[in-house]
Design an enzyme around this catalytic site. Structure first.
Site, PDB file in Angstrom:
ATOM      1  N   HIS A 100       0.848  -1.226   0.078  1.00 24.85           N
ATOM      2  CA  HIS A 100      -0.190  -0.007   0.003  1.00 24.85           C
ATOM      3  C   HIS A 100       0.726   1.248  -0.215  1.00 24.85           C
ATOM      4  O   HIS A 100       0.534   2.538   0.285  1.00 24.85           O
ATOM      5  CB  HIS A 100      -0.967   0.041   1.162  1.00 24.85           C
ATOM      6  N   HIS A 139      -6.439  -7.443  -0.118  1.00 29.75           N
ATOM      7  CA  HIS A 139      -6.415  -6.285  -0.538  1.00 29.75           C
ATOM      8  C   HIS A 139      -5.447  -5.882  -1.741  1.00 29.75           C
ATOM      9  O   HIS A 139      -4.558  -6.386  -1.872  1.00 29.75           O
ATOM     10  CB  HIS A 139      -6.177  -5.236   0.747  1.00 29.75           C
TER      11      HIS A 139
END
Length: 250
Positions: A100, A139
């Site tokens: 991320h 994710h």
């Protein structure tokens, strides 16, 4: 198969689930029974700047302890990628995670993008041309996708699927083409006992075998993985062990 690990990855470097005390203990214990461990050196600021802006680097530096551990995580991914280039499968048992982390920002328990730095370093050095990054985390790795959005030589794919069967089918469709290297963002939070509540432990072994076979046939045998998500420490080690055994079978 070698496992890249440093004792400092166990340190509590931030107040988030990825940094919780004891989160890696069982995982280290389980993997140490099956694979040799090797210790990495920290990455340098120049390594980080291959994919991140100076502004982002300076922001992380304002948290000295986190900065130190984050550099060590990047260094672990670099060592894992170097081992892969020498024909040795490798797994970076790293913390903090990284997928991320974008060029100028980060979130989701990530600081620097470990896998992106490792892949870009090899590309800049002329050791590889085309690379495939397969993300099996629950994710989407927006940071990795952002970093390589304008780089056609690097393909990023986040495996999707609302069932176990569809997940493995999407992975099968991803393992096509020819590359110089395949890198795995190995998140285990899609497990039935973790946040995603979908995959079984044997699915990670199946995924590893599929990717390992693909790497052997189409990527010159070069494959490495780095730890991303996975927050139930009771099953984290079992799932990682399953993935690595699958990679060895491939």
């Amino acid at each position: 198969m070698k496992v890249v690990f440093h004792e400092r990855y166990k340190e509590v470097y931030a107040s988030d689930p990825a940094a919780a005390a004891g989160r890696l203990d069982l995982m280290v214990e389980e993997l140490a029974q099956s694979f040799p461990f090797v210790e990495p050196r920290p990455a340098t600021d120049d390594d980080v700047l291959l994919v991140h802006t100076p502004r982002h680097l300076e922001r992380v530096k304002k948290r000295p302890h986190t900065y130190e551990i984050a550099l060590l995580a990047v260094g672990g991914a670099i060592l894992a990628s170097d081992l892969a280039m020498r024909g040795e499968k490798a797994f970076g048992l790293l913390r903090p995670p990284g997928h991320h982390a974008s060029p100028d920002s980060s979130w989701g328990f990530c600081w620097f993008n470990n896998i992106a730095v490792a892949v870009e370093r090899l590309r800049r050095r002329g050791e590889i041309n085309r690379a495939l990054i397969i993300d099996i985390d629950l994710h989407y790795g927006d940071g990795t996708a952002n970093i390589f959005a304008g780089v056609p030589e690097v393909t990023y794919h986040h495996v999707e699927g609302i069932s176990r069967e569809r997940f493995l089918r999407d992975l099968e469709l991803t393992c096509r083409g020819e590359f110089d290297l395949v890198a795995i963002s190995a998140g285990f939070d899609r497990h039935e006992a973790d946040w995603g509540r979908l995959l079984k432990t044997e699915d990670y072994e199946a995924a590893g075998k599929m990717i390992g076979t693909f790497a052997r046939e189409k990527c010159r045998g070069r494959v490495f993985a780095v730890l991303e998500g996975g927050y139930n420490s009771d099953v984290l080690g079992k799932n990682a062990l399953a993935l690595l055994k699958g990679l060895e079978q491939g």
